[in-house]
Design an enzyme around this catalytic site. Sequence first.
Site, PDB file in Angstrom:
ATOM      1  N   ARG A 130       0.832  -1.203   0.000  1.00 30.14           N
ATOM      2  CA  ARG A 130       0.000   0.000   0.000  1.00 30.14           C
ATOM      3  C   ARG A 130       0.868   1.254   0.000  1.00 30.14           C
ATOM      4  O   ARG A 130       1.989   1.256   0.444  1.00 30.14           O
ATOM      5  CB  ARG A 130      -0.911   0.023   1.235  1.00 30.14           C
ATOM      6  CG  ARG A 130      -2.126  -0.873   1.122  1.00 30.14           C
ATOM      7  CD  ARG A 130      -3.011  -0.748   2.335  1.00 30.14           C
ATOM      8  NE  ARG A 130      -3.718   0.522   2.374  1.00 30.14           N
ATOM      9  CZ  ARG A 130      -3.831   1.292   3.462  1.00 30.14           C
ATOM     10  NH1 ARG A 130      -3.249   0.961   4.570  1.00 30.14           N
ATOM     11  NH2 ARG A 130      -4.509   2.407   3.413  1.00 30.14           N
ATOM     12  N   LYS A 195       2.568  -8.670  11.464  1.00 30.22           N
ATOM     13  CA  LYS A 195       2.052  -8.826  10.100  1.00 30.22           C
ATOM     14  C   LYS A 195       2.527 -10.118   9.436  1.00 30.22           C
ATOM     15  O   LYS A 195       3.715 -10.412   9.383  1.00 30.22           O
ATOM     16  CB  LYS A 195       2.474  -7.621   9.251  1.00 30.22           C
ATOM     17  CG  LYS A 195       1.850  -7.611   7.861  1.00 30.22           C
ATOM     18  CD  LYS A 195       2.019  -6.263   7.200  1.00 30.22           C
ATOM     19  CE  LYS A 195       1.474  -6.236   5.784  1.00 30.22           C
ATOM     20  NZ  LYS A 195       1.473  -4.898   5.200  1.00 30.22           N
ATOM     21  N   ARG A 330      -3.102   2.083  13.732  1.00 29.18           N
ATOM     22  CA  ARG A 330      -2.107   1.493  14.623  1.00 29.18           C
ATOM     23  C   ARG A 330      -2.626   1.447  16.045  1.00 29.18           C
ATOM     24  O   ARG A 330      -3.485   2.243  16.429  1.00 29.18           O
ATOM     25  CB  ARG A 330      -0.796   2.293  14.581  1.00 29.18           C
ATOM     26  CG  ARG A 330      -0.129   2.267  13.217  1.00 29.18           C
ATOM     27  CD  ARG A 330       1.137   3.068  13.201  1.00 29.18           C
ATOM     28  NE  ARG A 330       1.630   3.233  11.835  1.00 29.18           N
ATOM     29  CZ  ARG A 330       2.589   4.068  11.469  1.00 29.18           C
ATOM     30  NH1 ARG A 330       3.157   4.846  12.383  1.00 29.18           N
ATOM     31  NH2 ARG A 330       2.976   4.161  10.214  1.00 29.18           N
TER      32      ARG A 330
END
Length: 333
Positions: A130, A195, A330
């Site tokens: 992204r 992630k 976040r």
Amino acid sequence: MTKTVKEHLIKSLAAGQFVSGQLLGEQLGISRTAIAKHIKVLTDIGLDIYSVTGKGYKLAQPLYLLDKEKIISLLAIEASKQTERSVDMPIVEVHSLIDSTNDYLMRRLPNQLSPGQVCLAEYQSAGRGRRGRQWISPFGSQIYLSMYWYLEQGLSAAMGLSLVTALAVSDAVKAHSNVQVQLKWPNDIYLDGVKLAGILIDLEGQALEPSHSVIGIGLNLHMPEAAGKLIEQKWTDLQSHSQVKIDRNALSAQLISCLRQRLNQYQQTGLAPMLDEWHALDAFLNKRVKLITGERTTHGICRGVNNQGALLLEVNGQIKPVYGGEVSLRMDE
């Protein structure tokens, strides 16, 4: 010719046995010096190849390459389980070396593609995340998969695509490895708070006219140490958490099958019936978060997502929907 040479070298070395540089040169009709230059390029893209005088070249570890025919046969088995309706088999392409699986399909819009068509690659030279970030794409150790999907209702139907795709990744990983992932709005898959995979959606068309989407998935399976050092954020890979040996072909087929099922469900019923599943896996649900948009940071509490795919952010007691775009969510430490 250069790409063909590299693909021949990769296939020759994949078994993890010594291969003579002279023999490779004879097979390809080029000099041993040229072979050495191509081997150098392969080491630059992440292959651990060493040479021994008198023996030739050898991979430190065997490669388990993606196999188009194997993936298609596994897809046929999955399709046979879906007895409630007939399932058209997708076109599947497997590339050794590519710039970006998403870009490859986008260049072929719309006339050269059929709905559900898939592009897989062993290596991306220009993989994208992204907001223009590079997606680190070491050779032969992860899954880089893109699927073309036709949007009958136009770009307005694209809002929930990343959420639907994340659920499909969760379905596939659970089915293949019995590992349960978490989801992070708008397009990340987490494992133990770090992630594991990312989703990139590219779109072309008009808001209210039939349009086109390419859905990209990058899934870390067995990250080489050198490639891992290039990644700027915390990451993990699936093999580190799985008690079963990850089979890239089987997991690729599972991903394609699960994604097609979820997209068909979304096309028929929208996002609403999937919201409970999303919220059960939402890594940030009811937690304090910060939303970063450019230079602006908003603090609040994540209250899940709505049936348009927007984040529900509670700020000072008021819940407001936040739609995608150039935003970053976040945890607020």
